[in-house]
Design an enzyme around this catalytic site. Structure first.
Site, short mmCIF file in Angstrom:
data_model
loop_
_atom_site.label_atom_id
_atom_site.label_comp_id
_atom_site.label_asym_id
_atom_site.label_seq_id
_atom_site.Cartn_x
_atom_site.Cartn_y
_atom_site.Cartn_z
N HIS A 151 -8.47 -33.52 35.39
CA HIS A 151 -7.66 -33.11 34.17
C HIS A 151 -8.38 -32.03 33.36
O HIS A 151 -9.86 -31.49 34.05
CB HIS A 151 -8.13 -34.41 33.30
N ASP A 155 -15.66 -38.31 35.43
CA ASP A 155 -15.08 -38.44 34.31
C ASP A 155 -13.90 -39.74 34.36
O ASP A 155 -13.17 -40.05 35.12
CB ASP A 155 -13.76 -37.37 34.53
N GLN A 194 -9.72 -42.65 32.94
CA GLN A 194 -8.82 -43.51 33.52
C GLN A 194 -9.61 -44.76 34.08
O GLN A 194 -8.90 -45.81 34.06
CB GLN A 194 -7.82 -42.78 34.24
N LYS A 206 -8.27 -45.37 25.55
CA LYS A 206 -7.56 -45.64 26.91
C LYS A 206 -7.60 -47.03 27.39
O LYS A 206 -7.25 -47.39 28.20
CB LYS A 206 -8.21 -44.85 28.12
N CYS A 260 -1.97 -32.24 31.68
CA CYS A 260 -3.36 -31.67 31.78
C CYS A 260 -3.94 -31.65 33.00
O CYS A 260 -5.07 -31.64 33.19
CB CYS A 260 -4.35 -32.58 30.60
N1 PMP Z 1 -9.92 -37.22 31.94
C1 PMP Z 1 -8.91 -37.82 32.21
C2 PMP Z 1 -8.52 -38.24 33.54
C3 PMP Z 1 -7.90 -38.03 31.37
O1 PMP Z 1 -6.90 -38.87 31.55
C4 PMP Z 1 -8.17 -37.86 29.80
C5 PMP Z 1 -7.03 -38.17 28.80
N2 PMP Z 1 -5.71 -37.89 29.15
C6 PMP Z 1 -9.10 -37.13 29.60
C7 PMP Z 1 -10.17 -36.94 30.51
C8 PMP Z 1 -9.59 -36.58 28.08
O2 PMP Z 1 -9.72 -38.07 27.46
P1 PMP Z 1 -9.70 -37.57 25.78
O3 PMP Z 1 -8.50 -36.75 25.37
O4 PMP Z 1 -9.82 -39.10 25.40
O5 PMP Z 1 -11.04 -36.90 25.50
#
Ligand code: PMP
Length: 422
Positions: A137, A214, A217, A240, A380
């Site tokens: 991401h 990270d 998920q 999430k 993203c």
């Molecule tokens: N890493 C991953 C794999 C994600 O799916 C997300 C959220 N789409 C993020 C990081 C970022 O999370 P947040 O926007 O809650 O900070």
């Protein structure tokens, strides 16, 4: 219109969840969208909140609102107890005994930025390497690019296979004495692939590097034990996993956190302030400048209680049974392109796909008219999209409250797409 789920659908093969009961806990699911019962399949973006979480937040504001750590009065004590109790709840969720290793953040993004800024600036220099993957991401790429620009470090990437897994054989070449940190997702938000984090941790540590996970998920779909994973840092987001937005946590090994400089300056993070310098509060407060998101932390703890009540193991099995069902049927759609591992056990509840000439946004727009919410875009994960030579995919993502009937509604919507683009 009866929006409840029929009981035969509540028992999904391979799933032990009582989905009908679970759905009753989520008030938002009982509504119509565009004249149809809502089918919410955008859980990888954010999840819905059970009544228990809504109640916990409202109860705090109705009966316990005060600033934490500061006041010598009853409400402040109560707020502080609830806030610090929530930190302990997160620690237990992550399989650690030490709440002071848990730092509140706004979410995964802030957790990763915190490590990149503080640990990164202190330990990464010119010629050092940070190892990421092409499936990350942007939250787990851009903070490292900023660090590399500040320090002269170099970013390297674990390639992605055609199947949608990480090409771990490349680690032999990619890991070296120059590698300072491996930063890897627990579960891909774009494909759903579950990465073998423990194996990667072992390889990273053999090379003398640290491992940041990270967990945006990962934490949502299966139980996390940072010790078993072998992580040095683990970042996740409350929203999430049935919690509120604007709150998350970063876990780090105590000795690493202790050696790191603060992230932001302000109230709460200091021990003594002089005219020209200050000393820092103990962990974890050193990293928590300013009034924190108290209600968010309390809501997040309520979400973890809720998920634990359901059984985090059961959530992943439920999602995988929906993925298996969806993939079996989607494979039969002419012109469909499915991304990610075919084996549902290698993935959490995400199905990424494209159909013939239809743009992902068209697919999502048509489904929306039928009350089915999915996501379309690069998720993203532009490096991953480039890897597959596409600009975007359509993504349906499942959670504990989704049913096979809802997958059928998705499939019916895809039949509409097929007819329009035929
Ligand atoms: N890493 C991953 C794999 C994600 O799916 C997300 C959220 N789409 C993020 C990081 C970022 O999370 P947040 O926007 O809650 O900070």
């Amino acid at each position: 219109m009866d929006l409840s789920v029929s009981s035969d659908l509540a028992s999904i093969p391979g799933s032990s969840l009582d989905v009908e009961r679970i759905r009753a806990d989520f008030p938002i699911l009982g509504q119509e969208v565009n004249g149809h019962p809502l089918v919410y399949l955008d859980n990888a973006a954010t999840t819905q909140k059970p009544q228990a979480v809504l109640d916990a937040i409202q109860d705090y504001y109705r009966t316990g609102n005060a600033n934490v750590h500061r006041g010598i009065h009853e409400l402040s004590r109560r707020a502080t107890d609830a806030f610090e109790g929530a930190r302990g709840r997160v620690a237990r969720f992550l399989g650690t005994q030490d709440p002071s290793e848990v730092v509140w953040t706004r979410g995964t993004t802030e957790g990763i930025n915190l490590v990149a800024s503080t640990w990164g600036d202190a330990h990464v220099g010119r010629g050092d390497e940070i190892l990421l993957s092409e499936m990350e991401h942007h939250s787990n790429i851009v903070p490292w690019q900023l660090l590399a620009a500040r320090t002269g470090a170099r970013l390297r990437y674990i390639p992605v296979t055609d199947e949608g897994t990480l090409a771990l054989e490349a680690l032999d070449d990619l890991l070296s004495e120059r590698t300072r940190l491996v930063a890897i997702g627990h579960v891909s938000n774009a494909l759903g692939t579950i990465h073998p984090v423990a194996e990667i941790a072992e390889r990273a540590h053999e090379a003398g590097a640290l491992l940041l996970v990270d967990g945006a998920q990962g934490a949502a779909h299966h139980p996390v034990d940072v010790g078993v994973l072998g992580a040095d840092f683990y970042a996740f987001s409350g929203h999430k996993l049935c919690g509120p937005t604007g709150i998350g946590a970063l876990w780090g090994r105590r000795e690493l956190l202790e050696a790191m400089p603060p992230y932001q300056g302000g109230g709460e993070m200091i021990s003594v302030v002089e005219r020209d310098s200050s000393s820092w509060a103990d962990l974890p407060h050193k990293f928590e400048a300013g009034t924190p998101n108290i209600a968010g932390a309390i809501g997040l703890a309520a979400a973890l209680d809720y998920l634990e009540g359901v059984g985090t193991d059961a959530v992943l099995v439920h999602e995988q049974s929906l993925v298996a069902y969806a993939l079996d049927r989607m494979e039969e759609i002419p012109g469909i392109r499915l991304f990610g591992p075919r084996d549902p056990e290698k993935r959490a509840g995400v199905v990424s796909f494209l159909m013939g000439d239809a743009h992902a946004h068209d697919i999502s727009t048509i489904l929306d008219t039928e009350g089915v919410a999915i996501r379309a875009g690069h998720h993203c994960a532009q490096l991953l999209m480039r890897r597959y030579g596409v600009a975007a995919t359509a993504r349906a993502s499942f959670y504990l409250y989704n049913t096979r009937e809802e997958v059928d509604r998705l499939l019916a919507g895809l039949e509409t797409v097929r007819k329009i683009f035929a």
